[in-house]
Design an enzyme around this catalytic site. Sequence first.
Site, PDB file in Angstrom:
ATOM      1  N   HIS A  91       0.835  -1.196   0.000  1.00  0.00           N
ATOM      2  CA  HIS A  91       0.000   0.000   0.000  1.00  0.00           C
ATOM      3  C   HIS A  91       0.870   1.246   0.000  1.00  0.00           C
ATOM      4  O   HIS A  91       1.733   1.411   0.862  1.00  0.00           O
ATOM      5  CB  HIS A  91      -0.920   0.001   1.224  1.00  0.00           C
ATOM      6  N   TYR A 110      -9.675   5.086   7.225  1.00  0.00           N
ATOM      7  CA  TYR A 110      -9.865   5.466   8.629  1.00  0.00           C
ATOM      8  C   TYR A 110     -10.935   6.556   8.656  1.00  0.00           C
ATOM      9  O   TYR A 110     -10.783   7.594   8.016  1.00  0.00           O
ATOM     10  CB  TYR A 110      -8.566   6.009   9.221  1.00  0.00           C
ATOM     11  N   PRO A 156      -4.866  -0.154  18.499  1.00  0.00           N
ATOM     12  CA  PRO A 156      -4.561  -0.584  17.133  1.00  0.00           C
ATOM     13  C   PRO A 156      -4.692   0.506  16.078  1.00  0.00           C
ATOM     14  O   PRO A 156      -4.364   0.269  14.909  1.00  0.00           O
ATOM     15  CB  PRO A 156      -5.587  -1.697  16.891  1.00  0.00           C
ATOM     16  N   LYS A 215       0.634  -0.341  15.088  1.00  0.00           N
ATOM     17  CA  LYS A 215       2.002  -0.399  15.589  1.00  0.00           C
ATOM     18  C   LYS A 215       2.321  -1.636  16.435  1.00  0.00           C
ATOM     19  O   LYS A 215       3.490  -1.903  16.714  1.00  0.00           O
ATOM     20  CB  LYS A 215       2.295   0.855  16.431  1.00  0.00           C
ATOM     21  N   TYR A 236       3.316   6.511  10.342  1.00  0.00           N
ATOM     22  CA  TYR A 236       2.548   5.323   9.975  1.00  0.00           C
ATOM     23  C   TYR A 236       3.416   4.292   9.284  1.00  0.00           C
ATOM     24  O   TYR A 236       3.312   3.084   9.573  1.00  0.00           O
ATOM     25  CB  TYR A 236       1.381   5.721   9.072  1.00  0.00           C
TER      26      TYR A 236
END
Length: 394
Positions: free
Chosen positions: A77, A205, A297, A301, A389
């Site tokens: 991704h 998200y 979550p 990580k 991220y």
Amino acid sequence: MSTQAGRTQVGIIGAGPAGLLLGQLLHRMGIESVILEQRSAEYVLGRIRAGVLEQGSVHLMEQAGCADRLHREGLIHDGTLLSIGGENHRIDFRQRTGKTVTIYGQTELTRDLMDARAACGARTVYEAEDVQPVDFDGDHPRLLYRKDGVQHELRCDFIAGCDGYHGISRTSVPQAAIQLFERVYPFGWLGVLVDRPPVSEELIYTHHERGFALCSMRSHSRSRYYVQCRLDDRVEDWSDDRFYDELRRRLPRETAEALQTGPSIEKSIAPLRSFVAEPLRFGRLFLAGDAAHIVPPTGAKGLNLAASDVFYLAEALRDYYQEKSKAGIDGYSARALRRVWKAERFSWWMTATLHIFPESAGFDRRIQRAELDYLAQSDAAQTALAENYVGLPF
């Protein structure tokens, strides 16, 4: 009762990803290890966990010689989507950092590590009962356990506690020697696993007034969806239809219309917490992974922090055995915790920014809205999100 004695260089408690990855890295360094796991191999593989891997974690799987299937089946991704106020904003990881993440289920990663350990003949004891690390404050630590009614003693040079938040490793440390930091969040995630194609090629998200939602995946044909829920909710009160209806309410209209639903193959509620234990070394006992820290979550990580702990610990043990240097084991805790706390900060920030907190009122909601508006419009803010991220350097 007689006791059977054994000997190894590193005794590892826990056959999850952290323990298995450490064992495989040590094997390739010529360092012997034995892994003790209280559950069966089938139980370990049956646990449903996250699947977003940083590049550093992928590189560690390569070093462990376990990345062939990951490279064939993992989904790379380049970015992710943030849904704010019904509008999607794309964060381009590759453009902003030159890095990507890989979607590969933790179950599959665990299976690869199990297969590699079996192939090299390294020893894992499953269904090891009443494991106890003892004498780790001296030069001759031992692991005591029972298997098939027989008491065993495993003498080690070092013990690695990779047995998770509820494991014996951390709780074996005297309370006066350890400091615990924790934040418990006033909500959970209700998650559904379904054999349907993902609604999006990238993770979504979502911040919504009804609560957070996440559209994730395990493969091109298996999806993982989450909605924020109350801590006192019960899984049995959430039918599949109720779950999908709630998920659609929180998604942008076009995304909701494209959602393919089906019978859930797994459904569960996970509470969210941030947790860190300090230090991570107690004589010849080292904590790694969830035994040492937990993150919500939201920032993806947990598994990646376990991988970086293992990287630091494997390097430290290599230097001890090959270079006769204690510098790595002496510095392990401080080195690992520097990265842990940065990941804790990012995971806390993602959670605070995207969720609805039941106790928040006018001012807090306005601040959250301002944070989201800034994130949607600022290149600097999006770069900071992307940098964290995809994973800070090991």
